[in-house]
Design a protein around this motif. Structure first.
Motif, PDB file in Angstrom:
ATOM      1  N   GLN A 362       0.589  -1.009   0.277  1.00 26.18           N
ATOM      2  CA  GLN A 362       0.087   0.155   0.193  1.00 26.18           C
ATOM      3  C   GLN A 362       1.080   0.911  -0.080  1.00 26.18           C
ATOM      4  OE1 GLN A 362      -1.954   1.037   3.273  1.00 26.18           O
ATOM      5  NE2 GLN A 362      -3.956   0.819   2.207  1.00 26.18           N
ATOM      6  N   ASP A 363       0.441   1.798  -0.721  1.00 21.53           N
ATOM      7  CA  ASP A 363       1.687   3.267  -1.175  1.00 21.53           C
ATOM      8  C   ASP A 363       2.776   3.180  -1.128  1.00 21.53           C
ATOM      9  OD1 ASP A 363      -0.882   5.019  -0.292  1.00 21.53           O
ATOM     10  OD2 ASP A 363       0.013   4.811   1.591  1.00 21.53           O
ATOM     11  N   MET A 409      -3.670   0.492  -8.541  1.00 21.69           N
ATOM     12  CA  MET A 409      -4.049   1.731  -8.214  1.00 21.69           C
ATOM     13  C   MET A 409      -5.432   2.724  -8.506  1.00 21.69           C
ATOM     14  SD  MET A 409      -2.923   0.614  -5.190  1.00 21.69           S
ATOM     15  CE  MET A 409      -3.255  -1.258  -6.073  1.00 21.69           C
ATOM     16  N   ASN A 441      -9.009  -4.106  -1.229  1.00 19.68           N
ATOM     17  CA  ASN A 441      -9.301  -2.329  -0.539  1.00 19.68           C
ATOM     18  C   ASN A 441      -8.618  -2.758   0.964  1.00 19.68           C
ATOM     19  OD1 ASN A 441     -10.699  -0.714   1.630  1.00 19.68           O
ATOM     20  ND2 ASN A 441     -11.216   0.465   0.310  1.00 19.68           N
ATOM     21  N   GLY A 444      -9.690   1.161   4.707  1.00 24.68           N
ATOM     22  CA  GLY A 444     -10.052   1.965   3.291  1.00 24.68           C
ATOM     23  C   GLY A 444      -9.257   2.730   2.300  1.00 24.68           C
ATOM     24  N   LYS A 445      -8.273   2.152   2.336  1.00 21.49           N
ATOM     25  CA  LYS A 445      -7.278   3.007   0.959  1.00 21.49           C
ATOM     26  C   LYS A 445      -7.017   1.617   0.095  1.00 21.49           C
ATOM     27  CE  LYS A 445      -3.624   4.974   1.654  1.00 21.49           C
ATOM     28  NZ  LYS A 445      -3.025   5.860   3.001  1.00 21.49           N
TER      29      LYS A 445
END
Length: 480
Positions: A362-363, A409, A441, A444-445
């Motif tokens: 993530q990120d 993404m 997900n 929430g991201k």
């Protein structure tokens, strides 16, 4: 309507102010009662410095008045209590006071927020401050101190608020009935004059009794309000020495003890709280006025233990300091927590024992990986968590891998299964891996979750076979 008594004609101003002040003291939030045209009947109770500052200027008072009029109209249209927000994002319980189908006024209670103001709201306050001639920084400072009322407290306060309005309506309706009766007697036939006088004396006596009842209600108001809105949970009130002053029917129902078995006894001696919870509850009660929820065990008369969450507060009961303790059954929540931990343990064990590497990115950061994933590039799990995934990709494949990640993404269609070369930690040698990835997900991201398998040896064998086949074909062609 012409001839119809106003709210102040039905209920004395001091009584209205006392009811309002008692509600504000009990809940810690502001309250006021307005006429149908928006003019205040009572003085604000427990107003916040934030709202006082806004109302310190002519424009501020105008904006507040317009907000109250708008909320007043909306509540009257809905014909039921509701929660609304003014122009300054402050929450208010709003309920029209309807007596005999006539709108006599509106009660407001609030000046709270369910959570701290957002950055956007704080920026908006700068514009509001300028428009009402107030120093923006000062308004923002007061906004940051605004009282926050959480969801569970809002539910309790709303129940208490709506019951308070019902009480006002009931008092007004009774007085209105007396007024109608008096008027009917006054307009009766002259021949019934004696009867009218007798009835008037009866009405005066009844009115005196009503005033005495109002005085008595005011003395017991905090007791009434505190218990009324929490009857769904077991509740006890004890004095500073721990003697039981009041218990709810719900406590009788779940413990099996009758009220006469509990009242006037020390709550720790009755047997409704387990021995191991004695220290927990006594230490928490000694700490302060309002406490964060904590857990204890309630006991039934048969000895069954039930986990409960406790909310407690210091109150004044019949003029003396006391503690109000609310118990909420959390048996189902405890069972759900246990089942969740079991499920998480099984899932983690499954992931850790997979031969293929499993990851969540993530990120661009690796936020989860199993041991098999970490071993492929030669890292420990604690080393690889938090790394940028691009540091594990060989330079020749980096642009392709990063491009697919960015597009995934963004929700674009990209290949979900492919091979690429990675870099090992110690010797910078490359390994070939096969990856299967999908978009999920997570908290929430968007995130990428997938598996990788080290196919370096497979690729080496495939190349060796291919080279062998090539050599055989060459020898065959040269010979024949």
């Amino acid at each position: 309507m012409d001839g119809s008594p106003s709210l102040l004609e039905l209920i004395d101003y001091k009584d209205l102010q006392a009811i309002q002040d008692s509600f504000a003291t009990t809940t810690g939030i502001s309250s006021v009662i307005l006429l149908p045209d928006g003019l205040p009947i009572t003085c604000f109770s427990n107003s916040t410095d934030f709202c006082k500052l806004i109302q310190s200027t002519t424009k501020g008072r105008l904006y507040c008045s317009q907000s109250f009029v708008k909320m007043n109209k909306t509540a009257l249209m809905l014909q039921e209590p509701t929660i609304m927000y003014c122009f300054a994002h402050s929450g208010h319980f709003v309920a029209p006071i309807i007596i005999n189908n006539e709108h006599k006024g509106t009660m407001f209670a609030g000046q709270f927020i369910p959570q701290e103001f957002s950055d956007d709201q704080l920026k908006e306050f700068e514009k509001i401050a300028i428009s009402i001639n107030i120093d923006p920084q000062r308004l923002i400072e007061e906004a940051s101190k605004m009282r926050v009322v959480r969801e569970d407290a809002i539910l309790k306060y709303s129940n208490l608020f709506f019951q308070t309005v019902k009480l006002i309506v009931k008092l007004g309706a009774r007085t209105n009935e007396l007024i109608h009766t008096r008027d009917a007697l006054e307009h009766s036939h002259a021949g019934l004059e004696t009867r009218v006088q007798e009835r008037t004396l009866e009405l005066l006596k009844t009115n005196k009794q009503l005033q005495q009842e109002i005085t008595s209600r005011n003395r017991a108001m905090e007791h009434f309000k505190t218990l009324f809105n929490i009857m769904i949970d077991p509740v006890i009130i004890i004095d500073i020495n721990g003697m039981l002053l009041e218990v709810t029917d719900k406590l009788e129902e779940i413990t099996g003890y009758q009220k006469q078995e509990m009242l006037s006894k020390n709550y720790l001696d009755v047997g409704i709280i387990s021995t191991k919870s004695h220290k927990v509850i006594t230490e928490n009660l000694s700490r302060g006025m309002i406490l964060m929820p904590y857990e204890v065990e309630l006991l039934t008369k048969s000895g069954e233990k039930m986990p409960h969450e406790v909310n407690s507060a210091r109150i004044t009961y019949l003029g003396k300091p006391a503690h109000m303790i609310v118990f909420r059954n959390i048996t189902k929540r405890k069972q759900a927590e246990y089942e969740l931990k079991e499920s998480e343990a099984k899932y983690r064990s499954l992931i850790e024992n997979l031969q293929d590497g499993v990851f969540v990115i993530q990120d661009r950061k690796i936020i989860f990986a199993n041991e098999a994933f970490a071993m492929i590039p030669g890292y420990l799990i604690e080393e690889i968590i938090g790394m940028d995934f691009r540091d594990l990709v060989a330079p020749d494949d980096l642009e392709m891998i990063d491009d697919r990640y960015i597009r995934m993404m963004a929700g674009e269609d990209v290949p979900l299964e492919f091979d690429f070369c990675g870099i090992r930690k110690d010797d910078d040698t490359q390994t070939t891996v096969h990856m299967t990835v999908s978009l999920i997900n997570y908290l929430g991201k968007p995130a990428a979750m997938g598996t990788v398998k080290d196919i370096t040896e497979i690729k080496r064998i495939e190349k060796a076979l291919l080279d062998c086949q090539t050599e055989l074909n060459k020898n065959f062609n040269e010979r024949y």
